[in-house]
Design a protein around this motif. Structure first.
Motif, PDB file in Angstrom:
ATOM      1  N   LEU A   1     -51.734  -3.934  12.265  1.00 14.44           N
ATOM      2  CA  LEU A   1     -53.027  -4.579  12.477  1.00 14.44           C
ATOM      3  C   LEU A   1     -53.959  -4.203  11.333  1.00 14.44           C
ATOM      4  O   LEU A   1     -54.628  -5.043  10.742  1.00 14.44           O
ATOM      5  CB  LEU A   1     -53.601  -4.105  13.820  1.00 14.44           C
ATOM      6  CG  LEU A   1     -54.939  -4.683  14.247  1.00 14.44           C
ATOM      7  CD1 LEU A   1     -54.880  -6.190  14.347  1.00 14.44           C
ATOM      8  CD2 LEU A   1     -55.363  -4.063  15.578  1.00 14.44           C
ATOM      9  N   LEU A   2     -53.947  -2.902  11.017  1.00 17.36           N
ATOM     10  CA  LEU A   2     -54.747  -2.396   9.892  1.00 17.36           C
ATOM     11  C   LEU A   2     -53.812  -1.681   8.941  1.00 17.36           C
ATOM     12  O   LEU A   2     -53.005  -0.848   9.371  1.00 17.36           O
ATOM     13  CB  LEU A   2     -55.812  -1.425  10.408  1.00 17.36           C
ATOM     14  CG  LEU A   2     -56.678  -0.742   9.346  1.00 17.36           C
ATOM     15  CD1 LEU A   2     -57.655  -1.728   8.718  1.00 17.36           C
ATOM     16  CD2 LEU A   2     -57.427   0.445   9.939  1.00 17.36           C
ATOM     17  N   ALA A   3     -53.898  -2.018   7.666  1.00 21.27           N
ATOM     18  CA  ALA A   3     -53.075  -1.338   6.666  1.00 21.27           C
ATOM     19  C   ALA A   3     -53.934  -0.991   5.463  1.00 21.27           C
ATOM     20  O   ALA A   3     -54.564  -1.862   4.871  1.00 21.27           O
ATOM     21  CB  ALA A   3     -51.907  -2.234   6.249  1.00 21.27           C
TER      22      ALA A   3
ATOM     23  N   ALA B   1     -56.517  -1.133  -1.278  1.00 17.84           N
ATOM     24  CA  ALA B   1     -56.520  -2.368  -0.504  1.00 17.84           C
ATOM     25  C   ALA B   1     -56.665  -2.057   0.981  1.00 17.84           C
ATOM     26  O   ALA B   1     -56.142  -1.050   1.464  1.00 17.84           O
ATOM     27  CB  ALA B   1     -55.219  -3.130  -0.747  1.00 17.84           C
ATOM     28  N   ILE B   2     -57.429  -2.893   1.682  1.00 18.44           N
ATOM     29  CA  ILE B   2     -57.521  -2.800   3.141  1.00 18.44           C
ATOM     30  C   ILE B   2     -57.140  -4.175   3.681  1.00 18.44           C
ATOM     31  O   ILE B   2     -57.767  -5.172   3.342  1.00 18.44           O
ATOM     32  CB  ILE B   2     -58.964  -2.469   3.602  1.00 18.44           C
ATOM     33  CG1 ILE B   2     -59.507  -1.233   2.878  1.00 18.44           C
ATOM     34  CG2 ILE B   2     -58.991  -2.257   5.119  1.00 18.44           C
ATOM     35  CD1 ILE B   2     -60.988  -0.990   3.116  1.00 18.44           C
ATOM     36  N   ARG B   3     -56.089  -4.215   4.473  1.00 12.61           N
ATOM     37  CA  ARG B   3     -55.706  -5.480   5.118  1.00 12.61           C
ATOM     38  C   ARG B   3     -55.925  -5.346   6.610  1.00 12.61           C
ATOM     39  O   ARG B   3     -55.543  -4.347   7.224  1.00 12.61           O
ATOM     40  CB  ARG B   3     -54.242  -5.820   4.844  1.00 12.61           C
ATOM     41  CG  ARG B   3     -53.942  -6.111   3.387  1.00 12.61           C
ATOM     42  CD  ARG B   3     -52.486  -6.525   3.207  1.00 12.61           C
ATOM     43  NE  ARG B   3     -52.236  -7.871   3.686  1.00 12.61           N
ATOM     44  CZ  ARG B   3     -52.536  -8.976   2.989  1.00 12.61           C
ATOM     45  NH1 ARG B   3     -53.077  -8.873   1.797  1.00 12.61           N
ATOM     46  NH2 ARG B   3     -52.280 -10.165   3.491  1.00 12.61           N
TER      47      ARG B   3
ATOM     48  N   PRO C   1     -56.953  -9.560   3.432  1.00 11.63           N
ATOM     49  CA  PRO C   1     -57.658  -8.474   2.732  1.00 11.63           C
ATOM     50  C   PRO C   1     -59.144  -8.485   3.107  1.00 11.63           C
ATOM     51  O   PRO C   1     -59.764  -9.551   3.159  1.00 11.63           O
ATOM     52  CB  PRO C   1     -57.475  -8.823   1.248  1.00 11.63           C
ATOM     53  CG  PRO C   1     -57.191 -10.286   1.217  1.00 11.63           C
ATOM     54  CD  PRO C   1     -56.532 -10.638   2.517  1.00 11.63           C
ATOM     55  N   ILE C   2     -59.702  -7.318   3.409  1.00 14.86           N
ATOM     56  CA  ILE C   2     -61.109  -7.278   3.816  1.00 14.86           C
ATOM     57  C   ILE C   2     -61.953  -6.344   2.951  1.00 14.86           C
ATOM     58  O   ILE C   2     -63.142  -6.177   3.197  1.00 14.86           O
ATOM     59  CB  ILE C   2     -61.275  -6.857   5.297  1.00 14.86           C
ATOM     60  CG1 ILE C   2     -60.636  -5.480   5.545  1.00 14.86           C
ATOM     61  CG2 ILE C   2     -60.716  -7.884   6.254  1.00 14.86           C
ATOM     62  CD1 ILE C   2     -61.124  -4.832   6.839  1.00 14.86           C
TER      63      ILE C   2
ATOM     64  N   ALA D   1     -68.749 -10.314   8.182  1.00 11.83           N
ATOM     65  CA  ALA D   1     -67.453 -10.995   8.153  1.00 11.83           C
ATOM     66  C   ALA D   1     -66.377 -10.115   8.787  1.00 11.83           C
ATOM     67  O   ALA D   1     -65.492 -10.616   9.484  1.00 11.83           O
ATOM     68  CB  ALA D   1     -67.081 -11.346   6.716  1.00 11.83           C
ATOM     69  N   ILE D   2     -66.469  -8.808   8.550  1.00  8.85           N
ATOM     70  CA  ILE D   2     -65.471  -7.885   9.110  1.00  8.85           C
ATOM     71  C   ILE D   2     -65.602  -7.815  10.640  1.00  8.85           C
ATOM     72  O   ILE D   2     -64.613  -7.844  11.361  1.00  8.85           O
ATOM     73  CB  ILE D   2     -65.599  -6.496   8.445  1.00  8.85           C
ATOM     74  CG1 ILE D   2     -65.153  -6.615   6.974  1.00  8.85           C
ATOM     75  CG2 ILE D   2     -64.783  -5.446   9.184  1.00  8.85           C
ATOM     76  CD1 ILE D   2     -65.430  -5.397   6.128  1.00  8.85           C
ATOM     77  N   VAL D   3     -66.837  -7.771  11.124  1.00  2.00           N
ATOM     78  CA  VAL D   3     -67.063  -7.810  12.576  1.00  2.00           C
ATOM     79  C   VAL D   3     -66.487  -9.103  13.148  1.00  2.00           C
ATOM     80  O   VAL D   3     -65.804  -9.087  14.177  1.00  2.00           O
ATOM     81  CB  VAL D   3     -68.573  -7.695  12.909  1.00  2.00           C
ATOM     82  CG1 VAL D   3     -68.829  -8.021  14.376  1.00  2.00           C
ATOM     83  CG2 VAL D   3     -69.084  -6.300  12.582  1.00  2.00           C
ATOM     84  N   ALA D   4     -66.726 -10.201  12.449  1.00  2.00           N
ATOM     85  CA  ALA D   4     -66.240 -11.501  12.935  1.00  2.00           C
ATOM     86  C   ALA D   4     -64.718 -11.529  13.037  1.00  2.00           C
ATOM     87  O   ALA D   4     -64.165 -12.259  13.857  1.00  2.00           O
ATOM     88  CB  ALA D   4     -66.748 -12.621  12.028  1.00  2.00           C
TER      89      ALA D   4
END
Ligand SMILES: Nc1ncnc2c1ncn2[C@@H]1O[C@H](COP(=O)(O)OP(=O)(O)O)[C@@H](O)[C@H]1O
Ligand SMILES: [Mg+2]
Lengths: 290, 236
Positions: free
Chosen positions: B4-6, B60-62, B67-68, B75-78
């Motif tokens: 979910l998060l990488a 990198a954060i996926r 990618p966020i 946008a991240i909350v959304a």
């Protein structure tokens, strides 16, 4: 001298003048409460709105009370754009810079008005400028009564926006807890700009309420904003009820001082009260203790 | 299992100082993962970088496949990555109900009333205090409110930053029970804590943050059983 026949009209007049002061103070205190800056451009914006109202009447024949419905949204947009694209970016996140940028804006706006319209004082002639309503024991000036009622409608509308809409709640949230707001996905620069827009719309409405019975020149707004600033301090910086009650109080004080000390000394009482409040209750009547 | 998060090679800091010096971390859908580390090691910095408050300097954060690391907070909350910050950060001048409603400002708005009921059923004390100003709540109640506000956004991943900080032992016990319950309802959790023992009890996997890097990671049970590790990195 203290007979009610004299005193009651003076009090009513004071309340009605105070309502417009309150509206100008409301804009100032709203911006202070959320952005934590004193908007030095508030007076210049008021002057600009008064000129807009003046020219709408002179060139297009639009009644000031009708211009209100156009100028309020236009000045909201103007305030939004100024904060979002000029004041905000130019401040680089420093409150101090924001203060200086609004001061700079005030200088620019006032001088632009001076260059274009010189120092002349202008008035408009509306048919109801001297109309009165007979209450039996006294007469009420129609423009002042309209102003009084309009300010209460605006205050109630603002209160509804603040308590019932997500944007209004976000404004209150950002005022006290910026990081918490950001983490709910609230766009803080947008909320700042909306707040600045609302504050600017307040002066646009005040301008339209003033023009039927007042004059405009490039410095006209400043006298009002000086009084509005004392109201904001009196009521408590950032307090909306404080601005309303403070505005009415100051209107009455000014009116009473004019009665007892003469018109030219009417504002002396305002500043005496201002100093007294600073001494006794520095956080203002409705302000939280620092 | 899908990530979910990488996070890969994540670096972040303030001014001259680099706090995070190359972190790799994965949270799979359905997991509770805990990040442990002593005070000032950079746990909150990691959370702030994930939620977009702080910009990553490298790496990198996926999240949920996209990618966020360049996205805005909003946008991240959304996307459903919700960060409940250290120190609660509730809105003191708004009522409990208004605080919850603003939790669905950017996400979950169509089901606001429904989600509020769900939060009230998890935290009954919030229902009793619904019209009270959040600033008048006790520390424990404010923590419940902060988590409830996070749940209003229908999180796919809930990041909790030291939720047990400053709570009484009894309340901490209750809190960890509630975290398990939220997780059982289908929310993945990244639990950032100094409370080593209880965090390892509820988590599936754990990462130990020390000197800007993950000194150790693995199944929570394995880390809990390693006395050397706890003494070296966590000062226990
Ligand atoms: N806003 C900031 N500006 C500068 N340094 C900071 C800031 N926030 C945290 N730090 C520093 O970064 C380091 C990590 O802090 P933090 O992430 O809050 O640690 P933790 O959450 O693990 O206690 C600390 O040394 C702290 O002093
Ligand atoms: Mg921290």
């Amino acid at each position: 001298m203290l007979s009610p026949v004299i005193l009651i009209p003076v009090l009513l007049n004071g309340l009605m003048t105070g309502a417009v002061y309150a509206l100008i103070a409301l804009g100032l205190t709203l911006i202070y409460g959320v952005l934590h800056i004193i908007n030095f451009a508030h007076g210049a914006m008021l002057t600009a709105a008064m000129f807009a109202c003046y020219f709408a009447f002179k060139t297009l024949g639009i009644d000031p009370y009708l211009s209100l419905f156009v100028l309020a949204p236009v000045f909201f947009a103007l305030g939004y754009v100024l904060q979002r694209f000029v004041i905000g970016p130019a401040s680089h996140g420093e409150d101090r810079n924001m203060l200086l940028v609004t001061l700079g804006l005030a200088v620019v706006i006032e001088n632009a008005l001076l260059v274009n319209f010189r120092g002349d004082t202008r008035t408009i002639d509306v048919p109801y400028a001297f109309a009165t309503i007979n209450l039996g024991f006294t007469f009420l000036a129609v423009p002042r009564l309209v102003g009084f009622v309009a300010v209460f409608v605006v205050a109630i509308a603002l209160w509804l926006i603040m308590s019932l809409t997500d944007t209004g709640r976000a404004i209150r949230a950002v005022a006290k807890e910026k990081l918490g707001a950001q983490l709910q996905g609230i766009d803080v620069p947008h909320i700042y700009a909306v707040t600045f827009g609302l504050g600017t719309a307040c002066v646009a409405i005040a301008a339209c309420l003033l023009m039927p019975s007042y004059y405009v020149n490039p410095g006209a707004g400043n006298a009002f904003v000086l009084v509005a600033f004392t109201i904001v301090v009196l009521g408590g910086m950032g307090s909306v009820p404080g601005a309303l009650i403070g505005g009415l109080t100051i209107g009455v004080v000014e009116s009473l001082c004019s009665l007892f000390l003469g018109d030219s000394l009417g504002q002396v009482g305002i500043f005496l009260i201002f100093i007294a409040v600073l001494l006794v209750r520095p956080q203002g009547l409705f302000g939280a203790k620092a | 299992m899908s990530a979910l998060l990488a996070i890969e090679g994540l670096r972040a800091g303030y001014g001259e100082t680099e706090v995070l010096r190359g972190l790799d971390l994965v949270v799979n859908a359905g997991e509770i993962v805990t990040v442990l580390g002593s005070n000032g090691v950079g746990k909150s910095t990691l959370n702030r970088t994930l939620s977009g408050v702080l910009r990553a300097r490298a790496g990198a954060i996926r999240f949920d496949g996209a990618p966020i690391e360049r996205e805005s907070c909003a946008a991240i909350v959304a996307c459903g990555l919700i960060h409940v910050p250290e120190g609660r950060r509730v809105f003191p001048n708004l009522s409990v109900r208004e605080n919850l409603d603003l939790g669905s400002y950017a996400r979950g708005k169509p089901r606001r009333a429904q989600n509020r009921e769900r939060v009230f059923s998890i935290f009954p004390r919030l229902r009793e205090r619904a019209s009270q100003y959040a600033g008048t709540l006790s520390g424990g109640e404010q923590q419940m409110l902060a988590i409830g506000r996070g749940l209003m956004a229908e999180p796919k991943l809930l990041i909790l930053d030291e939720p047990s900080l400053g709570l009484s032992p009894l309340l901490v016990e209750e809190l960890f029970g509630l975290i398990k319950r939220i997780h059982a309802d289908g929310v993945s959790v990244l639990l950032v804590e100094q409370n080593v023992v209880q965090s390892l009890e509820v988590a599936d996997r754990a990462y130990i943050l020390a000197e800007g890097q993950f000194a150790m990671s693995g199944p929570a049970g394995q880390i809990a059983a390693d006395p050397e590790l706890k003494r070296t990195y966590l000062g226990l």
